[in-house]
Write a protein that holds these residues in place. Structure first.
Motif, PDB file in Angstrom:
ATOM      1  N   GLY A 169       0.826  -1.196   0.000  1.00 19.15           N
ATOM      2  CA  GLY A 169       0.000   0.000   0.000  1.00 19.15           C
ATOM      3  C   GLY A 169       0.861   1.247   0.000  1.00 19.15           C
ATOM      4  O   GLY A 169       2.097   1.180   0.057  1.00 19.15           O
ATOM      5  N   PHE A 170       0.222   2.402  -0.049  1.00 23.11           N
ATOM      6  CA  PHE A 170       0.924   3.686  -0.035  1.00 23.11           C
ATOM      7  C   PHE A 170      -0.012   4.731   0.548  1.00 23.11           C
ATOM      8  O   PHE A 170      -1.242   4.541   0.583  1.00 23.11           O
ATOM      9  CB  PHE A 170       1.390   4.087  -1.442  1.00 23.11           C
ATOM     10  CG  PHE A 170       0.286   4.130  -2.458  1.00 23.11           C
ATOM     11  CD1 PHE A 170      -0.437   5.298  -2.683  1.00 23.11           C
ATOM     12  CD2 PHE A 170      -0.040   3.002  -3.189  1.00 23.11           C
ATOM     13  CE1 PHE A 170      -1.466   5.340  -3.621  1.00 23.11           C
ATOM     14  CE2 PHE A 170      -1.067   3.029  -4.130  1.00 23.11           C
ATOM     15  CZ  PHE A 170      -1.774   4.197  -4.346  1.00 23.11           C
ATOM     16  N   ASN A 171       0.558   5.847   1.026  1.00 28.33           N
ATOM     17  CA  ASN A 171      -0.295   6.870   1.619  1.00 28.33           C
ATOM     18  C   ASN A 171      -0.012   8.257   1.041  1.00 28.33           C
ATOM     19  O   ASN A 171       0.888   8.431   0.218  1.00 28.33           O
ATOM     20  CB  ASN A 171      -0.182   6.863   3.150  1.00 28.33           C
ATOM     21  CG  ASN A 171       1.189   7.268   3.663  1.00 28.33           C
ATOM     22  OD1 ASN A 171       1.953   7.980   3.001  1.00 28.33           O
ATOM     23  ND2 ASN A 171       1.520   6.842   4.875  1.00 28.33           N
ATOM     24  N   ARG A 172      -0.799   9.216   1.475  1.00 29.91           N
ATOM     25  CA  ARG A 172      -0.742  10.571   0.900  1.00 29.91           C
ATOM     26  C   ARG A 172       0.541  11.301   1.274  1.00 29.91           C
ATOM     27  O   ARG A 172       0.817  12.379   0.739  1.00 29.91           O
ATOM     28  CB  ARG A 172      -1.950  11.383   1.366  1.00 29.91           C
ATOM     29  CG  ARG A 172      -1.983  11.631   2.870  1.00 29.91           C
ATOM     30  CD  ARG A 172      -3.075  12.620   3.235  1.00 29.91           C
ATOM     31  NE  ARG A 172      -3.225  12.748   4.684  1.00 29.91           N
ATOM     32  CZ  ARG A 172      -3.938  13.698   5.257  1.00 29.91           C
ATOM     33  NH1 ARG A 172      -4.539  14.615   4.524  1.00 29.91           N
ATOM     34  NH2 ARG A 172      -4.056  13.741   6.570  1.00 29.91           N
ATOM     35  N   HIS A 173       1.316  10.764   2.185  1.00 28.01           N
ATOM     36  CA  HIS A 173       2.568  11.393   2.597  1.00 28.01           C
ATOM     37  C   HIS A 173       3.750  10.947   1.736  1.00 28.01           C
ATOM     38  O   HIS A 173       4.904  11.260   2.050  1.00 28.01           O
ATOM     39  CB  HIS A 173       2.838  11.084   4.066  1.00 28.01           C
ATOM     40  CG  HIS A 173       1.720  11.493   4.979  1.00 28.01           C
ATOM     41  ND1 HIS A 173       1.379  12.805   5.206  1.00 28.01           N
ATOM     42  CD2 HIS A 173       0.830  10.744   5.686  1.00 28.01           C
ATOM     43  CE1 HIS A 173       0.343  12.864   6.022  1.00 28.01           C
ATOM     44  NE2 HIS A 173      -0.002  11.629   6.328  1.00 28.01           N
TER      45      HIS A 173
END
Length: 362
Positions: A169-173
């Motif tokens: 997964g990945f995040n907005r940061h």
């Protein structure tokens, strides 16, 4: 383009609401994954035993220190119509599999990390049992606080009924993640240690690599107690778009060991690489490591995909199909380009000319 085998669901709200929406949308997939699981009987027999109850009670006490995770699992239970105790049990299946030495039931993946002046990427094959091939999904979650402020924003692969963060997964940061199972022979048995799935879910919310390392190591005044610890060993691969860096972290009963490269590549195939701890080594790991030695190392996303697509080893290929003697199949492949801030997800073998099923900016 979307693949019905791996749909992507957008959910927004509190931790409980996000869990409930996921459970409601995928209740049929969750029921199939739970009740047709290869490990169904073993999990329930374990839960009935005195040893199993002692482990589960200790893990539950540790998880309850993190009410947001509990709320998310309770939402998942309510949305899917499955008892919370059952949801919790399945979210501890990694640790139970190690205790029972049912290692073939644990997801086993392949990871490549590349660090060069003009190319920084992380690539990952997500390998799982047949029961997961048509029941998994992607979640795009925006988790909001009481005032409506977005506290977490991430996209992650999830096994049906399992918290996201246990795969990739990945995040907005600008942080990307992928996990790689390791079959360490020892479990961390203190009262603060968390099931791997729970710790993986919490990782999705961190803002910087330093924050993650502080929480895993217990350094930094605000992170001294409690330290994030995992009951079972695993490998965590981090990509940092802001600083254009990749890092591999191995978590074990010894703590954490991290490694980077300034101009080269790293790989992980479900074995400790830089942690001196006893482990169970699966034959697939041995074969994939041998196959990598015969291939040209990755220099860009195309060459990384060529490695992850490799089937030259017919017994235990890099891109897996579940054919005996192997028992797992590759469900999805992701490549994170950290310089461009792009994540490409493939739901078929990513051979030359194949376009990604999903593409996200992060």
């Amino acid at each position: 383009m979307e693949d019905a085998r791996l749909p992507c669901l957008k959910v927004t709200g509190s931790h409980y609401e996000v869990g409930r929406q996921v459970g409601e949308a995928f209740k049929d997939r969750i029921a199939e994954a739970y009740y047709k699981s290869e490990s169904f009987s073993e999990l329930h027999e374990f839960a009935k035993s005195s040893t199993g109850q002692a482990h589960l009670n200790r893990w539950k006490d540790a998880v309850e220190r993190y009410p947001n995770v509990v709320a998310e699992m309770k939402g998942l239970a309510d949305g899917s119509g499955i008892d919370y105790e059952e949801v919790f049990l399945y979210n501890c299946s990694v640790e139970i599999g190690i205790i029972l030495l049912e290692l073939d039931t644990i997801t086993s993946c392949s990871d490549l990390l590349l660090q060069q002046p003009n190319m920084v990427l992380s690539a990952h094959n997500e390998d799982g049992p047949d029961s997961a091939v048509n029941t998994s999904y992607l979640i795009h979650a925006e988790i909001t606080g009481n005032d409506g402020t977005v506290e977490e924003d991430f996209v992650a692969f999830a096994y049906a009924g399992i918290l996201p963060g246990n795969a990739f997964g990945f995040n907005r940061h600008g942080l990307s993640f992928s996990t790689n199972a390791i079959y360490g022979k020892y479990l961390r048995e203190n009262d603060a240690a968390l099931p791997r799935v729970v710790l993986g879910r919490m990782v999705l919310g961190v803002k910087t690599v330093d924050e993650l390392l502080n929480k895993l190591q217990g350094t930094g005044e605000q992170y001294k107690s409690p330290i994030w610890q995992s009951v079972s060993s695993f490998s965590l691969n981090i990509g940092d778009r802001v600083n254009a860096k990749v890092m591999n972290i191995e978590l074990s009963t010894r703590g954490i060991s991290k490694t980077t490269t300034e101009n080269g590549f790293l790989h992980h195939f479900n074995m400790f690489v830089h942690t001196p701890e006893p482990q169970y080594v699966h034959m697939s790991s041995v074969h994939r490591t041998r196959a990598l030695a015969t291939l040209e190392g990755p220099t860009d996303s195309s060459s990384a995909l060529n490695i992850l697509s490799d089937t030259s080893d017919t017994e235990y290929p890099m891109y897996r199909n579940g054919a005996s003697p192997d028992v797992l199949s590759t469900i999805a492949t992701v490549v994170y380009d950290l310089l461009r801030g792009v994540a490409e997800i493939y739901t078929t073998q990513p051979l030359p000319g194949v376009t990604p099923t999903y593409e996200f900016n992060f």
